[in-house]
Write a protein that holds these residues in place. Structure first.
Motif, PDB file in Angstrom:
ATOM      1  N   UNK A 189       0.792  -1.151   0.052  1.00 31.46           N
ATOM      2  CA  UNK A 189       0.107  -0.095   0.080  1.00 31.46           C
ATOM      3  C   UNK A 189       0.980   1.287  -0.091  1.00 31.46           C
ATOM      4  N   UNK A 190       2.055   1.267   0.714  1.00 28.13           N
ATOM      5  CA  UNK A 190       3.045   2.216   0.709  1.00 28.13           C
ATOM      6  C   UNK A 190       3.534   2.603  -0.630  1.00 28.13           C
ATOM      7  N   UNK A 191       4.040   1.548  -1.196  1.00 19.44           N
ATOM      8  CA  UNK A 191       4.969   1.765  -2.418  1.00 19.44           C
ATOM      9  C   UNK A 191       3.762   1.369  -3.735  1.00 19.44           C
ATOM     10  N   UNK A 192       2.770   1.580  -3.682  1.00 16.50           N
ATOM     11  CA  UNK A 192       1.692   1.023  -4.949  1.00 16.50           C
ATOM     12  C   UNK A 192       2.106   1.735  -6.289  1.00 16.50           C
ATOM     13  N   UNK A 193       2.641   3.091  -5.936  1.00 18.57           N
ATOM     14  CA  UNK A 193       2.920   3.877  -7.274  1.00 18.57           C
ATOM     15  C   UNK A 193       4.196   3.160  -8.036  1.00 18.57           C
ATOM     16  N   UNK A 194       5.193   3.069  -6.945  1.00 21.79           N
ATOM     17  CA  UNK A 194       6.463   2.579  -7.542  1.00 21.79           C
ATOM     18  C   UNK A 194       6.273   1.052  -8.159  1.00 21.79           C
ATOM     19  N   UNK A 195       5.453   0.263  -7.401  1.00 20.82           N
ATOM     20  CA  UNK A 195       5.176  -1.146  -7.798  1.00 20.82           C
ATOM     21  C   UNK A 195       4.586  -0.965  -9.306  1.00 20.82           C
ATOM     22  N   UNK A 196       3.351  -0.189  -9.264  1.00 16.71           N
ATOM     23  CA  UNK A 196       2.685  -0.145 -10.631  1.00 16.71           C
ATOM     24  C   UNK A 196       3.824   0.397 -11.832  1.00 16.71           C
ATOM     25  N   UNK A 197       4.752   1.240 -11.593  1.00 17.30           N
ATOM     26  CA  UNK A 197       5.815   1.505 -12.667  1.00 17.30           C
ATOM     27  C   UNK A 197       6.561   0.733 -13.146  1.00 17.30           C
ATOM     28  N   UNK A 198       6.965  -0.359 -11.936  1.00 17.91           N
ATOM     29  CA  UNK A 198       7.912  -1.626 -12.377  1.00 17.91           C
ATOM     30  C   UNK A 198       7.374  -2.598 -13.157  1.00 17.91           C
ATOM     31  N   UNK A 199       5.917  -2.970 -12.710  1.00 16.61           N
ATOM     32  CA  UNK A 199       5.191  -3.896 -13.398  1.00 16.61           C
ATOM     33  C   UNK A 199       4.770  -3.213 -15.030  1.00 16.61           C
ATOM     34  N   UNK A 200       4.636  -2.084 -15.154  1.00 14.31           N
ATOM     35  CA  UNK A 200       4.466  -1.441 -16.398  1.00 14.31           C
ATOM     36  C   UNK A 200       5.665  -1.602 -17.213  1.00 14.31           C
ATOM     37  N   UNK A 202       7.959  -4.164 -16.814  1.00 16.04           N
ATOM     38  CA  UNK A 202       8.048  -5.420 -17.066  1.00 16.04           C
ATOM     39  C   UNK A 202       7.126  -5.984 -18.298  1.00 16.04           C
ATOM     40  N   UNK A 203       5.921  -5.195 -18.254  1.00 19.78           N
ATOM     41  CA  UNK A 203       5.090  -5.767 -19.360  1.00 19.78           C
ATOM     42  C   UNK A 203       5.561  -5.206 -20.802  1.00 19.78           C
ATOM     43  N   UNK A 204       6.367  -4.505 -20.992  1.00 23.44           N
ATOM     44  CA  UNK A 204       7.014  -4.170 -22.065  1.00 23.44           C
ATOM     45  C   UNK A 204       6.890  -2.911 -22.375  1.00 23.44           C
ATOM     46  N   UNK A 205       7.367  -2.552 -23.725  1.00 17.41           N
ATOM     47  CA  UNK A 205       7.530  -1.185 -24.257  1.00 17.41           C
ATOM     48  C   UNK A 205       6.066  -0.626 -24.790  1.00 17.41           C
ATOM     49  N   UNK A 206       4.965  -1.061 -24.967  1.00 15.84           N
ATOM     50  CA  UNK A 206       3.710  -0.721 -25.277  1.00 15.84           C
ATOM     51  C   UNK A 206       3.142  -0.123 -23.972  1.00 15.84           C
ATOM     52  N   UNK A 207       2.966   1.101 -23.961  1.00 18.47           N
ATOM     53  CA  UNK A 207       2.497   1.612 -22.819  1.00 18.47           C
ATOM     54  C   UNK A 207       1.043   1.585 -22.618  1.00 18.47           C
TER      55      UNK A 207
END
Length: 802
Positions: A189-200, A202-207
């Motif tokens: 819950x504290x690092x939700x934004x950072x985790x979201x960016x890292x998952x994005x 990992x999912x590839x270059x197509x934002x």
């Protein structure tokens, strides 16, 4: 050689990777299970954290407050359940007498003579004779050594300290997992934004694709968990009240247990029902309490499974029933009971990944609930399999769904079947497949012509001009010509088909078109221009009086307009669809396509709807008009349309409340639009309005090409403005009345898929929410507010999550 083995090699590599992933999930379950539980809890708790942040609380205090509140609720619930269990345990010894009496009664019933008593006695006699004839093992030793003394081992009594240590050892693993889950939840819950960016990343270059995948996965899981909680509460509370009403002890404990156990798929409801049934058996001397308990559980299960769950869940997960069962078995095998609880959310993640990653698209096919084959493909497959009976059954079902319109079925379902067959004809179809297809289509058309015969002729005999439908070249063209003839006959025009092959003098003689006035030639080929021009020239040379309609149902003619195409090909008319073919033939028969159009029907509650529109006050609200203009601008930019408009429909007119952009077709149109905007809302007769059709249908409507749609091609208002494309989404108030529409217009034909239509509907719903807020702020009568949308919209541009 390597190319030939490449698919097999990729398949083997995929199997090895899948095996390694499954092995890793099983071996790492000690860490992965708490981590997965923490992610699931974060999906439920994060909306509360976001709401507290919007109230001005920093993220760290918001997270701590939500976690402490959640732990408090769980602690209070645990105390309540423990207290109820303690009270119930004190009462259990008083039920021993009742239990003994019922068990003795059941034993007597079981020992009573029954229908298999004779067979049982016979088996007992046979068994006793066999045992008497067979010496018992060790009997000689027993006779020599005397009787064997039986020894019983008594367990050693544990001291209180040892009992406490044993309890601690039993609870050590669950407490450790709970602590890990709590720590993971706080940091997620504290690092939700950072985790979201890292998952994005990992999912590839197509934002765009990665963002859609994360939004969809998060929305589906959050909706599922929240709906699951609501379903469980709606089941547990009535269960507790019902058990309390019929007199089962510990009713609120069993209600809480029933709501909690429904988080466990399939097995949970049965486990929860076992406890109140057992207690009802133990409490009452008779069987009435047990029967009442069974009736209550069955009634609540029926209501929950058939009413509450379909209403709340809808398509929140998008998983098929079979995939849910397989997923529950798979995750339970890997991670035990916790895996069973998390099986649905984890499988939803796999479904979303398969939808947005092409390499894993098979997951979407295997797990999803959406049909993987559309109706044309299903019918085409049954024809290829040599099963025309099922193809006929599917076709009749589709015709019934289309309100009995056979021409609409031909245009929307049967014609795509022929196009697929044309595409496969030279590439993959074998002679056997072609034969099955031709025979199946003949049987299908024969059956439809028998079930849906043309009506009695409504045109005077002197005005009836024979119409001959021909296939351009292939057998598939001839089948399409049969469809055109049947559709024309259903409209009351005398139409027939004649066989046609290669363009030779002998075949032309066999046509015998001396009595024909109109010839409709159907081509399914992608490039029929040269063949069609040559055919028209030969046909006119042989029969100058014949008027030709070219039904080019393959690829559209991009370089030429309608008139230019007809003149260049030597025909009187060119049609690109079956509906347009029927309309063009009717026009040559004396009808006037440009003067005929379909007026919007008037709904039954139109007077009440108009009254709701007038009472809303939106017609005279400048703030509402500004909100509409903002939405129109946004819609025009998002969908890249030259014009977007918000229109209302009263009893007689369509009122353009606001409009953004200009259509550039027609002389002086831009100037007229500016004058209308300066003079006030533009008005159009309701009978000429496409928005009135949206109001009557109470649902979104898309017209890809107005000029080629037989319903609207003759609309003078649309023809004057040069409108070729229309898409409209209804504007609904709280009572469900459709007051108007948010619509898009273009001067060229366009395609508009289902996702874009859902997005447009979400924007219309957002606009209705603004109307309601403005009406309340202005102190007006309660204005329209949005009806609950089919899917929630985002807070930016109304992006709908599928």
């Amino acid at each position: 050689m390597l190319l030939a083995s490449a698919p097999s090699l990729r398949f083997m590599v995929g199997l090895v990777i899948a095996a390694l992933i499954i092995t890793g999930l099983y071996a790492g379950r000690t860490i992965l299970v708490p981590l997965a539980l923490a992610f699931l809890l974060s999906f439920v708790l994060d909306p509360l954290v976001v709401r507290l942040k919007r109230l001005g609380l920093p993220r760290l205090p918001a997270v701590l407050l939500v976690v402490v509140a959640t732990l408090s609720v769980l602690g209070v619930t645990a105390v309540f359940v423990t207290n109820e269990a303690r009270v119930l345990s004190e009462q259990l010894p008083s039920y021993q007498t009742t239990i003994r009496k019922k068990l003795r009664s059941l034993a007597q019933e079981l020992r009573a003579p029954g229908m298999f008593e004779g067979a049982k006695r016979t088996l007992d006699i046979v068994q006793s004779e066999v045992e008497a004839a067979t010496p018992a093992p060790g009997s000689s030793r027993k006779s020599r050594g005397g009787t064997v003394q039986q020894v019983q081992v008594q367990p050693r009594e544990l001291s209180p300290a040892q009992q406490a240590l044993a309890a601690f050892d039993a609870l050590k693993r669950p407490l450790t997992d709970a602590g890990l889950v709590l720590v993971f939840v706080v940091f997620i819950l504290l690092d939700r934004v950072d985790l979201r960016d890292r998952l994005l990343r990992l999912l590839g270059a197509n934002l765009h694709r990665a963002t859609d995948a994360m939004d969809e996965a998060g929305d589906r899981i959050s909706r599922y968990l929240i709906m699951q909680l609501m379903v469980n509460v709606s089941y547990g509370i009535p269960m507790a009240l019902g058990l309390w009403a019929i007199g089962v002890p510990g009713a609120f404990l069993w209600g809480a247990l029933a709501g909690l156990m429904r988080f466990v798929p399939y097995a949970g409801p049965f486990i929860a029902a076992l406890f109140p049934l057992t207690l009802a058996f133990a409490v009452s001397p008779g069987w009435e309490l047990v029967l009442w308990t069974v009736a209550l559980i069955v009634l609540l299960e029926l209501i929950s499974n058939n009413v509450i769950e379909p209403w709340l869940y809808g398509s929140s997960t998008g998983l098929s029933i079979l995939s849910l069962i397989v997923a529950a078995t798979f995750w339970a095998t890997l991670w035990g009971p916790v895996g069973l609880i998390m099986s649905t959310p984890l499988t939803v993640c796999l479904l979303v990944v398969g939808r947005y990653l092409p390499q894993l698209a098979f997951l979407d096919v295997l797990l999803g609930s959406q049909p993987v084959l559309d109706e044309p493909t299903r019918i085409y497959q049954r024809l290829l399999a040599g099963d025309p009976e099922e193809a006929i059954e599917l076709s009749v079902t589709q015709i019934e769904a289309l309100k009995g319109s056979v021409p609409t079925f031909y245009g929307q379902v049967a014609l795509p079947v022929l196009r697929m067959a044309m595409g496969d004809h030279m590439r993959v179809a074998t002679p056997e497949h072609r034969l099955r297809l031709f025979q199946g289509m003949d049987a299908l058309l024969d059956d439809l012509q028998e079930q849906f015969p043309p009506p009695a002729a409504t045109i005077p005999a002197v005005q009836q001009q024979p119409i001959v439908c021909l296939g351009g070249k292939w057998e598939l063209d001839h089948i399409a010509a049969r469809m055109a003839a049947h559709a024309l006959a259903l409209q009351g025009w005398p139409a027939q088909t004649r066989s046609f092959g290669t363009l030779t003098a002998e075949h032309l003689d066999e046509l015998a078109l001396d009595d024909a006035q109109i010839v409709c030639v159907v081509w399914l080929a992608n490039e029929p221009v040269a063949a069609a021009r040559h055919f028209c020239r030969r046909l006119h040379r042989r029969w100058p009086h014949v008027r030709i309609v070219l039904a080019l149902w393959g690829e559209p003619l991009e370089p030429l307009t309608e008139q230019d195409a007809a003149q260049a090909l030597g025909a009187e008319a060119v049609a690109l669809s079956l509906a347009e073919t029927v309309a063009r033939v009717g026009e040559l028969q004396g009808g006037h396509l440009q003067d005929a159009f379909e007026e919007a029907p008037i709904p039954e509650d139109d007077a009440e709807r108009v009254q709701a529109l007038l009472a809303s006050g939106v017609l005279h609200s400048d703030r509402v008009r500004q909100a509409c203009l903002h939405t129109a601008k946004r819609a025009a930019d998002i969908f890249d349309m030259p014009q977007a408009m918000v229109s209302l429909v009263d009893g007689e007119h369509q009122i353009a409340l606001c409009s953004h952009g200009q259509l550039v077709a027609g002389d002086g149109l831009a100037g007229r639009e500016r004058d209308d905007a300066q003079a006030g809302p533009a008005r159009m007769p309701r009978r000429l309005s496409l928005c009135a059709h949206v109001v009557a249908q109470r649902q979104a409507m898309v017209v890809p090409d107005v000029a080629r749609d037989a319903r609207f091609a003759g609309n003078p208002a649309l023809r004057e403005r040069g409108v070729r494309f229309y898409a409209g989404a209804p504007l609904r108030d709280a009572a469900g009345h459709v007051l108007g529409s948010l619509c898009l217009l273009d001067v060229r034909p366009r395609a508009f898929d289902a996702r874009e239509l859902r997005l447009m509907q979400a924007m219309a719903d957002d606009l209705m929410a603004v109307w309601g807020e403005d009406s309340e702020a202005a102190g007006a009568a309660p204005g329209p507010v949005p009806a609950p949308p089919a899917a929630p919209a985002s807070a930016t541009v109304g992006q709908v999550v599928p």
